[in-house]
Design a protein around this motif. Structure first.
Motif, PDB file in Angstrom:
ATOM      1  N   VAL A  50       0.831  -1.203   0.000  1.00 47.11           N
ATOM      2  CA  VAL A  50       0.000   0.000   0.000  1.00 47.11           C
ATOM      3  C   VAL A  50       0.869   1.258   0.000  1.00 47.11           C
ATOM      4  O   VAL A  50       0.605   2.213  -0.742  1.00 47.11           O
ATOM      5  CB  VAL A  50      -0.947  -0.019   1.217  1.00 47.11           C
ATOM      6  CG1 VAL A  50      -1.629   1.332   1.398  1.00 47.11           C
ATOM      7  CG2 VAL A  50      -1.990  -1.109   1.048  1.00 47.11           C
ATOM      8  N   ARG A  53       2.724   1.732  -3.461  1.00 46.24           N
ATOM      9  CA  ARG A  53       1.878   2.170  -4.565  1.00 46.24           C
ATOM     10  C   ARG A  53       1.344   3.584  -4.398  1.00 46.24           C
ATOM     11  O   ARG A  53       1.036   4.245  -5.390  1.00 46.24           O
ATOM     12  CB  ARG A  53       0.694   1.197  -4.730  1.00 46.24           C
ATOM     13  CG  ARG A  53       1.077  -0.189  -5.196  1.00 46.24           C
ATOM     14  CD  ARG A  53      -0.165  -1.001  -5.516  1.00 46.24           C
ATOM     15  NE  ARG A  53      -0.976  -1.256  -4.333  1.00 46.24           N
ATOM     16  CZ  ARG A  53      -0.829  -2.319  -3.549  1.00 46.24           C
ATOM     17  NH1 ARG A  53       0.119  -3.205  -3.807  1.00 46.24           N
ATOM     18  NH2 ARG A  53      -1.618  -2.501  -2.509  1.00 46.24           N
ATOM     19  N   ASN A  54       1.212   4.040  -3.162  1.00 42.72           N
ATOM     20  CA  ASN A  54       0.459   5.271  -2.931  1.00 42.72           C
ATOM     21  C   ASN A  54       1.242   6.392  -2.269  1.00 42.72           C
ATOM     22  O   ASN A  54       0.679   7.467  -2.045  1.00 42.72           O
ATOM     23  CB  ASN A  54      -0.771   4.954  -2.064  1.00 42.72           C
ATOM     24  CG  ASN A  54      -1.707   3.966  -2.707  1.00 42.72           C
ATOM     25  OD1 ASN A  54      -2.530   4.311  -3.543  1.00 42.72           O
ATOM     26  ND2 ASN A  54      -1.585   2.696  -2.313  1.00 42.72           N
ATOM     27  N   ALA A  57       1.439   9.619  -4.431  1.00 43.36           N
ATOM     28  CA  ALA A  57       0.147  10.298  -4.505  1.00 43.36           C
ATOM     29  C   ALA A  57      -0.195  10.970  -3.180  1.00 43.36           C
ATOM     30  O   ALA A  57      -0.751  12.082  -3.154  1.00 43.36           O
ATOM     31  CB  ALA A  57      -0.938   9.299  -4.889  1.00 43.36           C
ATOM     32  N   CYS A  58       0.135  10.319  -2.075  1.00 42.67           N
ATOM     33  CA  CYS A  58      -0.160  10.890  -0.755  1.00 42.67           C
ATOM     34  C   CYS A  58       0.639  12.162  -0.513  1.00 42.67           C
ATOM     35  O   CYS A  58       0.095  13.177  -0.060  1.00 42.67           O
ATOM     36  CB  CYS A  58       0.138   9.853   0.326  1.00 42.67           C
ATOM     37  SG  CYS A  58      -0.150  10.425   2.007  1.00 42.67           S
ATOM     38  N   GLN A 348      -9.757  -1.597  -0.926  1.00 45.48           N
ATOM     39  CA  GLN A 348      -9.689  -0.943   0.376  1.00 45.48           C
ATOM     40  C   GLN A 348      -8.871  -1.786   1.359  1.00 45.48           C
ATOM     41  O   GLN A 348      -8.796  -3.008   1.244  1.00 45.48           O
ATOM     42  CB  GLN A 348     -11.090  -0.719   0.938  1.00 45.48           C
ATOM     43  CG  GLN A 348     -11.857   0.402   0.264  1.00 45.48           C
ATOM     44  CD  GLN A 348     -13.152   0.695   0.989  1.00 45.48           C
ATOM     45  OE1 GLN A 348     -13.903  -0.218   1.354  1.00 45.48           O
ATOM     46  NE2 GLN A 348     -13.434   1.965   1.213  1.00 45.48           N
ATOM     47  N   GLN A 368      -6.631   3.363   0.337  1.00 45.93           N
ATOM     48  CA  GLN A 368      -5.194   3.180   0.523  1.00 45.93           C
ATOM     49  C   GLN A 368      -4.490   4.502   0.822  1.00 45.93           C
ATOM     50  O   GLN A 368      -3.638   4.556   1.710  1.00 45.93           O
ATOM     51  CB  GLN A 368      -4.601   2.492  -0.708  1.00 45.93           C
ATOM     52  CG  GLN A 368      -5.133   1.082  -0.910  1.00 45.93           C
ATOM     53  CD  GLN A 368      -4.371   0.303  -1.963  1.00 45.93           C
ATOM     54  OE1 GLN A 368      -3.269   0.677  -2.349  1.00 45.93           O
ATOM     55  NE2 GLN A 368      -4.944  -0.791  -2.422  1.00 45.93           N
ATOM     56  N   VAL A 369      -4.816   5.554   0.101  1.00 45.14           N
ATOM     57  CA  VAL A 369      -4.223   6.863   0.403  1.00 45.14           C
ATOM     58  C   VAL A 369      -4.702   7.350   1.767  1.00 45.14           C
ATOM     59  O   VAL A 369      -3.950   7.956   2.532  1.00 45.14           O
ATOM     60  CB  VAL A 369      -4.560   7.880  -0.695  1.00 45.14           C
ATOM     61  CG1 VAL A 369      -4.068   9.274  -0.317  1.00 45.14           C
ATOM     62  CG2 VAL A 369      -3.947   7.460  -2.029  1.00 45.14           C
ATOM     63  N   GLU A 370      -5.947   7.074   2.098  1.00 43.10           N
ATOM     64  CA  GLU A 370      -6.495   7.471   3.398  1.00 43.10           C
ATOM     65  C   GLU A 370      -5.718   6.822   4.543  1.00 43.10           C
ATOM     66  O   GLU A 370      -5.457   7.468   5.567  1.00 43.10           O
ATOM     67  CB  GLU A 370      -7.972   7.090   3.475  1.00 43.10           C
ATOM     68  CG  GLU A 370      -8.643   7.475   4.787  1.00 43.10           C
ATOM     69  CD  GLU A 370     -10.066   6.956   4.889  1.00 43.10           C
ATOM     70  OE1 GLU A 370     -10.750   7.291   5.885  1.00 43.10           O
ATOM     71  OE2 GLU A 370     -10.490   6.187   3.991  1.00 43.10           O
ATOM     72  N   GLN A 373      -2.520   8.684   5.081  1.00 43.68           N
ATOM     73  CA  GLN A 373      -2.769   9.956   5.755  1.00 43.68           C
ATOM     74  C   GLN A 373      -2.979   9.755   7.249  1.00 43.68           C
ATOM     75  O   GLN A 373      -2.539  10.575   8.066  1.00 43.68           O
ATOM     76  CB  GLN A 373      -3.982  10.636   5.130  1.00 43.68           C
ATOM     77  CG  GLN A 373      -3.762  11.092   3.694  1.00 43.68           C
ATOM     78  CD  GLN A 373      -5.036  11.558   3.012  1.00 43.68           C
ATOM     79  OE1 GLN A 373      -6.141  11.306   3.496  1.00 43.68           O
ATOM     80  NE2 GLN A 373      -4.893  12.228   1.878  1.00 43.68           N
ATOM     81  N   ALA A 487      -5.192   1.443  -6.548  1.00 46.65           N
ATOM     82  CA  ALA A 487      -5.343   2.074  -5.242  1.00 46.65           C
ATOM     83  C   ALA A 487      -6.772   2.537  -5.064  1.00 46.65           C
ATOM     84  O   ALA A 487      -7.433   2.971  -5.998  1.00 46.65           O
ATOM     85  CB  ALA A 487      -4.373   3.256  -5.105  1.00 46.65           C
TER      86      ALA A 487
END
Length: 488
Positions: A50, A53-54, A57-58, A348, A368-370, A373, A487
């Motif tokens: 996770v 991959r993210n 973007a995060c 998710q 995944q981005v959540e 964060q 994602a």
């Protein structure tokens, strides 16, 4: 660091009897049979995939959300990037070889992160607990005092580490004052108190929840007629005592907050991180079921006061050293366990809960981005201690050595010329022995001693050695292409 064996071990090799202290953290009272170490392959875990991959973007989204385009503070990005390199052989390793046979191991470097890395936080947790039991806490009965604060105060503690330190110090001084009053009623003059304070910035819902787990002896220390420091037990706190203490702590905390009400954010709490921390505390994404089910019987030593909570029910007996070590592990644990993470069909991230929520749910789901964060706001700022020593356990206290020596076997007297050696923690190999019953310095093939023959940092030599040994790790290199999984 993590080991990779270049040979297969014998399946039915007879293992030696483990020492007494070898316990698994989940079942400390059950001895384990020592076993060969297997490279953990973090790239195959849900958390690693996770983040890999993210992460870009995060961090990009954070820069877009921030007012000045700075995004998260630098230490947040460093924590994530170091985790991606943790346990990767191509990022460097130690080469360990048996002195009796050709067997050798490659031990990958660790990130030594304090935020969420399952391996490094587990090792830090184990090292802290072992140090407390072996070198700090004598064989006495201990009580855990857990202090929780309202949501608005959690935000202030998360963004202002100085205020956090002041609140913890004030709370323990209130408990110390109660212990001293109880001791004087027993005729004990000049009582002394001590405590170990653990700062936890997270809750079980992967949320921001600054609170404190404090371990205190269930009594005080005093000098006897011979001038020796001895332990004197005091009666346990009553329900009324805990109620009085939580009110005192609440009022003291509000006074400290009032004094610092005009303080602006500094480098420890940049605007974006502070905004997301505030959002984490105020959002209602869990609805009415965002709390765990209450226990059937209310604790006799648990009190509430306008959002403040003080719990003092948990006690460990003086002869239960395994229980004390387990308690120290829990107080210094990591915010998330990889065994509780899984991926749903829609991408998710599913977080399994230990206990059901009020609405009956036993798991949480995040994009995944959540999830990244949420992890970002839980990372502690650098150079800020999460384990504190108070009273007689403080390193500079004049009677600390006398207190630590209570109930322990006297050590051999060193020569006058010998300089004292400061213990900085258990060696990595000893931690593996203590926690997982794994002896990395013993050969899996013949039982001989393993010796470190080289430390290889990330370079062309690293690639050449791995290729020569036939170890293919290109699939887990963080510089390679990410897996083709969407994602959420």
């Amino acid at each position: 660091m993590h080991a990779h064996s270049t040979q297969q071990s014998e399946p039915n090799r007879q293992a030696p009897e483990p020492p007494r202290y070898l316990r698994h953290p989940g079942a400390l009272k059950k001895p384990l049979t020592p076993s060969a170490y297997e490279h953990r392959k973090p790239e195959e875990t849900v958390l690693h995939g996770v983040i890999l991959r993210n992460l870009g973007a995060c961090l990009s989204a954070a820069e877009e959300r921030s007012e000045h385009g700075f995004g998260y503070p630098a230490f947040v990005g460093r924590e994530f990037k170091k985790y991606l390199d943790c346990g990767q052989l191509r990022r460097g390793f130690v080469r360990v070889k048996c002195a009796e046979c050709p067997n050798e191991k490659l031990v990958a470097f660790s990130c030594k992160g304090r935020g969420f890395c399952p391996s490094c936080t587990a090792r830090r947790m184990s090292n802290t607990a072992a140090h407390m039991v072996d070198n700090v806490l004598p064989a006495l009965p201990y009580r855990q005092w857990v202090l929780s604060v309202p949501r608005r105060v959690r935000f202030l503690l998360a963004t202002d580490h100085d205020l956090l330190s002041q609140v913890l110090d004030m709370a323990l001084r209130k408990v110390f004052a109660w212990q001293k009053r109880a001791a004087r009623r027993l005729g004990i003059t000049d009582p002394m108190c001590g405590a170990i304070g653990f700062v936890q910035r997270f809750g079980s819902l992967v949320n921001l929840n600054c609170h404190f787990h404090n371990i205190l002896p269930d009594g005080v220390f005093a000098q006897n007629n011979n001038g020796e420091v001895v332990f004197r037990p005091v009666p346990p706190p009553s329900k009324r005592d805990v109620e009085t203490l939580v009110k005192q702590i609440a009022r003291g905390t509000e006074k400290l907050i009032a004094k610092r009400a005009q303080r602006e954010f500094d480098d420890e709490g940049p605007a974006l991180l502070a905004q997301e921390q505030a959002k984490s505390l105020s959002e209602s994404s869990f609805g009415g079921g965002g709390k765990f089910k209450a226990t059937e019987h209310a604790s006799r030593r648990h009190a509430f006061f306008f959002g403040y909570s003080l719990h003092a029910e948990r006690i460990v007996n003086s002869d239960d050293r395994d229980g004390l070590e387990k308690l120290c592990r829990y107080a210094s644990r990591a915010p998330i366990a990889k065994s509780r993470l899984s991926l749903a069909d829609n991408g998710q991230v599913v977080v399994k809960l230990k206990r059901p929520l009020q609405d009956g749910r036993r798991e949480l789901r995040f994009g995944q981005v959540e999830l990244l964060q949420k992890l970002a706001i839980l990372i502690p700022p650098p150079h800020k201690n999460l384990t504190r020593y108070f009273g007689v356990f403080a390193p500079a206290h004049r009677y600390r050595a006398d207190v630590v020596a209570i109930g322990r076997e006297p050590e051999e007297t060193a020569s006058p010329e010998a300089k004292p050696v400061r213990k900085r923690g258990l060696p990595w190999a000893e931690l593996l022995r203590r926690v997982f019953a794994i002896d990395i310095l013993k050969c899996d093939q013949c039982g001989g001693d393993m010796k470190i023959i080289a430390i290889i940092p990330a370079s062309e030599a690293t690639e050449a050695i791995l290729d020569h040994l036939g170890i293919d790790t290109h699939h887990n290199s963080t510089t390679g292409p990410p897996p083709e999984v969407g994602a959420a």
